[in-house]
Design a protein around this motif. Structure first.
Motif, PDB file in Angstrom:
ATOM      1  N   SER A   1       0.859  -1.186   0.000  1.00 23.45           N
ATOM      2  CA  SER A   1       0.000   0.000   0.000  1.00 23.45           C
ATOM      3  C   SER A   1       0.892   1.231   0.000  1.00 23.45           C
ATOM      4  CB  SER A   1      -0.893   0.025   1.251  1.00 23.45           C
ATOM      5  OG  SER A   1      -0.093   0.113   2.419  1.00 23.45           O
ATOM      6  N   ASP A   2       0.275   2.394  -0.193  1.00 26.25           N
ATOM      7  CA  ASP A   2       1.025   3.639  -0.097  1.00 26.25           C
ATOM      8  C   ASP A   2       1.639   3.774   1.290  1.00 26.25           C
ATOM      9  OD1 ASP A   2       0.338   4.285  -2.667  1.00 26.25           O
ATOM     10  OD2 ASP A   2      -1.291   5.647  -2.116  1.00 26.25           O
ATOM     11  N   ARG A   3       0.922   3.325   2.310  1.00 26.58           N
ATOM     12  CA  ARG A   3       1.433   3.432   3.683  1.00 26.58           C
ATOM     13  C   ARG A   3       2.693   2.590   3.863  1.00 26.58           C
ATOM     14  NH1 ARG A   3       3.683   4.622   7.462  1.00 26.58           N
ATOM     15  NH2 ARG A   3       3.077   4.602   9.647  1.00 26.58           N
ATOM     16  N   MET A   4       2.734   1.390   3.290  1.00 29.84           N
ATOM     17  CA  MET A   4       3.916   0.545   3.414  1.00 29.84           C
ATOM     18  C   MET A   4       5.106   1.178   2.702  1.00 29.84           C
ATOM     19  SD  MET A   4       5.391  -2.151   4.621  1.00 29.84           S
ATOM     20  CE  MET A   4       4.111  -3.291   5.169  1.00 29.84           C
ATOM     21  N   VAL A   5       4.866   1.738   1.519  1.00 30.01           N
ATOM     22  CA  VAL A   5       5.943   2.409   0.788  1.00 30.01           C
ATOM     23  C   VAL A   5       6.469   3.599   1.594  1.00 30.01           C
ATOM     24  CG1 VAL A   5       6.484   3.749  -1.288  1.00 30.01           C
ATOM     25  CG2 VAL A   5       5.105   1.675  -1.472  1.00 30.01           C
ATOM     26  N   GLN A   6       5.561   4.404   2.131  1.00 33.96           N
ATOM     27  CA  GLN A   6       5.968   5.561   2.916  1.00 33.96           C
ATOM     28  C   GLN A   6       6.717   5.151   4.174  1.00 33.96           C
ATOM     29  OE1 GLN A   6       2.222   7.518   3.556  1.00 33.96           O
ATOM     30  NE2 GLN A   6       2.019   8.169   1.412  1.00 33.96           N
ATOM     31  N   ALA A   7       6.274   4.071   4.813  1.00 28.83           N
ATOM     32  CA  ALA A   7       6.923   3.611   6.036  1.00 28.83           C
ATOM     33  C   ALA A   7       8.352   3.145   5.757  1.00 28.83           C
ATOM     34  CB  ALA A   7       6.113   2.486   6.671  1.00 28.83           C
ATOM     35  N   ALA A   8       8.519   2.369   4.696  1.00 28.33           N
ATOM     36  CA  ALA A   8       9.863   1.895   4.349  1.00 28.33           C
ATOM     37  C   ALA A   8      10.774   3.062   3.995  1.00 28.33           C
ATOM     38  CB  ALA A   8       9.780   0.912   3.187  1.00 28.33           C
ATOM     39  N   ARG A   9      10.257   3.994   3.215  1.00 31.88           N
ATOM     40  CA  ARG A   9      11.049   5.157   2.813  1.00 31.88           C
ATOM     41  C   ARG A   9      11.438   5.980   4.032  1.00 31.88           C
ATOM     42  NH1 ARG A   9       7.880   7.847  -1.541  1.00 31.88           N
ATOM     43  NH2 ARG A   9       6.559   8.418   0.221  1.00 31.88           N
ATOM     44  N   ASP A  10      10.493   6.173   4.946  1.00 33.56           N
ATOM     45  CA  ASP A  10      10.734   6.981   6.142  1.00 33.56           C
ATOM     46  C   ASP A  10      11.732   6.287   7.073  1.00 33.56           C
ATOM     47  OD1 ASP A  10      10.153   9.274   7.800  1.00 33.56           O
ATOM     48  OD2 ASP A  10       9.063   7.908   9.114  1.00 33.56           O
ATOM     49  N   ALA A  11      11.580   4.986   7.256  1.00 30.39           N
ATOM     50  CA  ALA A  11      12.476   4.250   8.137  1.00 30.39           C
ATOM     51  C   ALA A  11      13.912   4.293   7.634  1.00 30.39           C
ATOM     52  CB  ALA A  11      12.009   2.805   8.271  1.00 30.39           C
ATOM     53  N   LEU A  12      14.090   4.225   6.329  1.00 30.38           N
ATOM     54  CA  LEU A  12      15.435   4.226   5.754  1.00 30.38           C
ATOM     55  C   LEU A  12      16.054   5.612   5.750  1.00 30.38           C
ATOM     56  CD1 LEU A  12      14.722   1.781   2.801  1.00 30.38           C
ATOM     57  CD2 LEU A  12      16.278   1.355   4.706  1.00 30.38           C
ATOM     58  N   LYS A  13      15.225   6.665   5.748  1.00 33.39           N
ATOM     59  CA  LYS A  13      15.757   8.026   5.767  1.00 33.39           C
ATOM     60  C   LYS A  13      16.258   8.421   7.143  1.00 33.39           C
ATOM     61  CE  LYS A  13      12.902  10.102   2.126  1.00 33.39           C
ATOM     62  NZ  LYS A  13      11.798  11.056   1.866  1.00 33.39           N
ATOM     63  N   GLY A  14      15.748   7.771   8.200  1.00 34.72           N
ATOM     64  CA  GLY A  14      16.167   8.126   9.546  1.00 34.72           C
ATOM     65  C   GLY A  14      15.571   9.440  10.023  1.00 34.72           C
ATOM     66  N   THR A  15      14.307   9.723   9.673  1.00 34.51           N
ATOM     67  CA  THR A  15      13.657  10.965  10.099  1.00 34.51           C
ATOM     68  C   THR A  15      13.180  10.839  11.547  1.00 34.51           C
ATOM     69  OG1 THR A  15      11.488  10.203   9.352  1.00 34.51           O
ATOM     70  CG2 THR A  15      12.877  11.306   7.736  1.00 34.51           C
TER      71      THR A  15
END
Length: 502
Positions: free
Chosen positions: A192-206
């Motif tokens: 889902s969009d939420r899973m994509v956003q979560a993975a992207r956010d987790a890898l960015k270290g925000t």
């Protein structure tokens, strides 16, 4: 041999640094260059200056001025990753960590802290964990994988093909790997969009990285529990049922490793390859003219823009020498594919086409070489090919110099890739991508080719398919447009359909 600098694990120099705005700003204790912070210079340019000054191995500083070596040479990087008797991925012997220089809240601690995964293990433990991962991934049905990649690509393109414009990073490159990996792992319902956003956010270290990481881990925990109770034919089930006897924690951590590594690597690879096709002079023409295949274009991208610039880290198990530098036991080293791929001893001309050469450093090497590289290649090969087939008139919306990047020690991300094209109708996701479907009432004329080109190309593809090993992915071919809707499928079209698993 260059003069030996102060070892990165030596006593820090407490002398004050230069004031902001000074040309020397960006250096720290001992005059070593920092690879972090707003004052850090362009890292690509810095790596070349370090290469000129120190040779293939150079001393640098990580966050909080933690000393480190960065390996810039192609041969030196390969020697390090292929020498487990001298270098380990286990950070517990890293001198700055033992001496308390690396605090628990260090920004790179998630990458430094040892985890129960094969990437951080060695010896018998590494063989046990790696065997389970390799065996589980070897069960992937390659034709089914190609079909999944094609279907996911068609669904994503259908989402924006009617608008005439798109951002190929946020609407394509960041979604396709996640959709495919969720299906491979056995949790297609979690995409889902939420899973994509979560993975992207987790890898960015925000600031919300921990919350996003927890979201992903909750999904992987549910998947592990389901497959432990009822195994099916997917990677997760094969991890659980492997003779290595992985615990639930080990299964979850390896699922996280596979998901995050495949997502980050392939999303960057897709974006970089598409940017190259859209901006590099002559690149698109070579693809259209048959002088280059999509797999060759992907390999060129892996040379020029590897998905990870550096990987943290390797640690010396004994006093040794690397690239003319004295490496002490407990020193840390950055595996650096980006500068290593530009080593002038390997690429005297960095603009030269590598012609499908796979000796780049993008997927590492040695006992910790990326086990999922064929999946990444397959997603990129088929995804790029299908996208260009559906949108043959695609072009960059902005000037190349207006593209924005987000850089860090680990990688260089393209922020967006805005494109324009003539609006197209949606297409059945179960069909192979087709240019003739773009204008149902218009016959697509085939691109002129030398006589015998189609037959020769098909025979070469057939030869490649026959030589494919069980754990490799067949290279996707470039589809040949039909000259008439009523004409029977050619040998080339039949081969394309077979490659897509139809």
């Amino acid at each position: 041999m260059t003069p030996e600098p102060q070892t990165p694990t030596g006593t820090p120099d407490t002398a004050p640094g230069p004031p902001p705005g000074c040309p020397a700003h960006g250096t720290g204790p001992g005059g070593l260059h920092r690879l972090y912070g707003p004052d850090a210079p362009d890292l690509d340019a810095l790596y070349e200056r370090l290469r000129e000054k120190h040779g293939p191995v150079a001393p640098v500083l990580l966050h909080d001025d933690v000393p480190m070596w960065v390996v810039l040479g192609h041969a030196e990087n390969l020697h390090m990753v292929r020498s487990p008797s001298q270098y380990t991925r286990d950070s517990r012997g890293w001198t700055p960590l033992l001496e308390g220089m690396v605090k628990p809240d260090h920004p790179l601690m998630p990458h430094i802290a040892r985890q129960p995964i094969c990437a951080h293990a060695e010896g018998d433990e590494h063989q046990r964990l790696r065997a389970a991962v390799t065996a589980a991934m070897a069960t992937i049905d390659h034709r089914g994988l190609r079909r999944s990649i094609n279907n996911s690509t068609q669904e994503l393109v259908n989402g924006f093909c009617g608008r005439g414009r798109a951002d190929l990073v946020s609407q394509f490159a960041e979604h396709l790997p996640m959709a495919v990996m969720c299906e491979i792992l056995g949790m297609p319902e979690e995409y889902s969009d939420r899973m994509v956003q979560a993975a992207r956010d987790a890898l960015k270290g925000t600031e919300t990285a921990n919350e996003s990481h927890a979201y992903v881990m909750d999904a992987l925990s549910r998947l592990t529990a389901r497959r432990r109770a009822r195994p099916e034919d997917d990677v997760t089930s094969h991890l659980i049922t492997h003779a290595a006897g992985l615990s639930d924690d080990e299964v979850r951590e390896h699922l996280r490793l596979l998901l995050f590594a495949a997502y980050e690597t392939t999303a960057n690879l897709l974006a970089n390859a598409l940017r190259m096709v859209l901006t590099a002079p002559g690149f698109r023409a070579r693809l259209n003219g048959g002088q280059m295949t999509v797999p060759e274009a992907i390999e060129q991208s892996l040379w020029d823009e590897p998905p990870f610039s550096t990987v943290l880290g390797y640690y010396a198990k004994q006093d040794t020498e690397l690239g003319g530098q004295r490496i002490r036991r407990g020193d840390g080293l950055l595996f650096a594919p980006a500068p290593g791929n530009l080593d002038p001893r390997v690429r005297p001309d960095p603009t030269a086409h590598m012609m499908g050469n796979r000796s780049h450093l993008a997927f590492g090497g040695g006992p910790h070489e990326c086990p999922g590289q064929d999946i990444g290649r397959a997603i990129a090969d088929i995804g790029v090919d299908a996208l260009l087939t559906r949108l043959p008139d695609i072009r960059l919306e902005c000037a190349e110099e207006d593209l924005r990047w987000r850089s860090s020690i680990a990688s260089r991300h393209l922020v967006s890739l805005p494109v324009l094209f003539e609006p197209k109708p949606k297409q059945d996701v179960n069909r192979a991508p087709s240019m003739s479907s773009l204008h149902p009432h218009r016959v697509q004329e085939p691109v002129p080719q030398p006589r015998g080109w189609v037959e020769e190309k098909a025979e070469k593809v057939e030869e490649r398919v026959e030589r494919v090993e069980p754990v490799s992915f067949a290279e996707p071919a470039v589809p040949w447009p039909a000259s008439s809707e009523s004409a029977p499928p050619s040998r080339w079209q039949r081969m394309w359909r077979w490659l897509l698993g139809e």
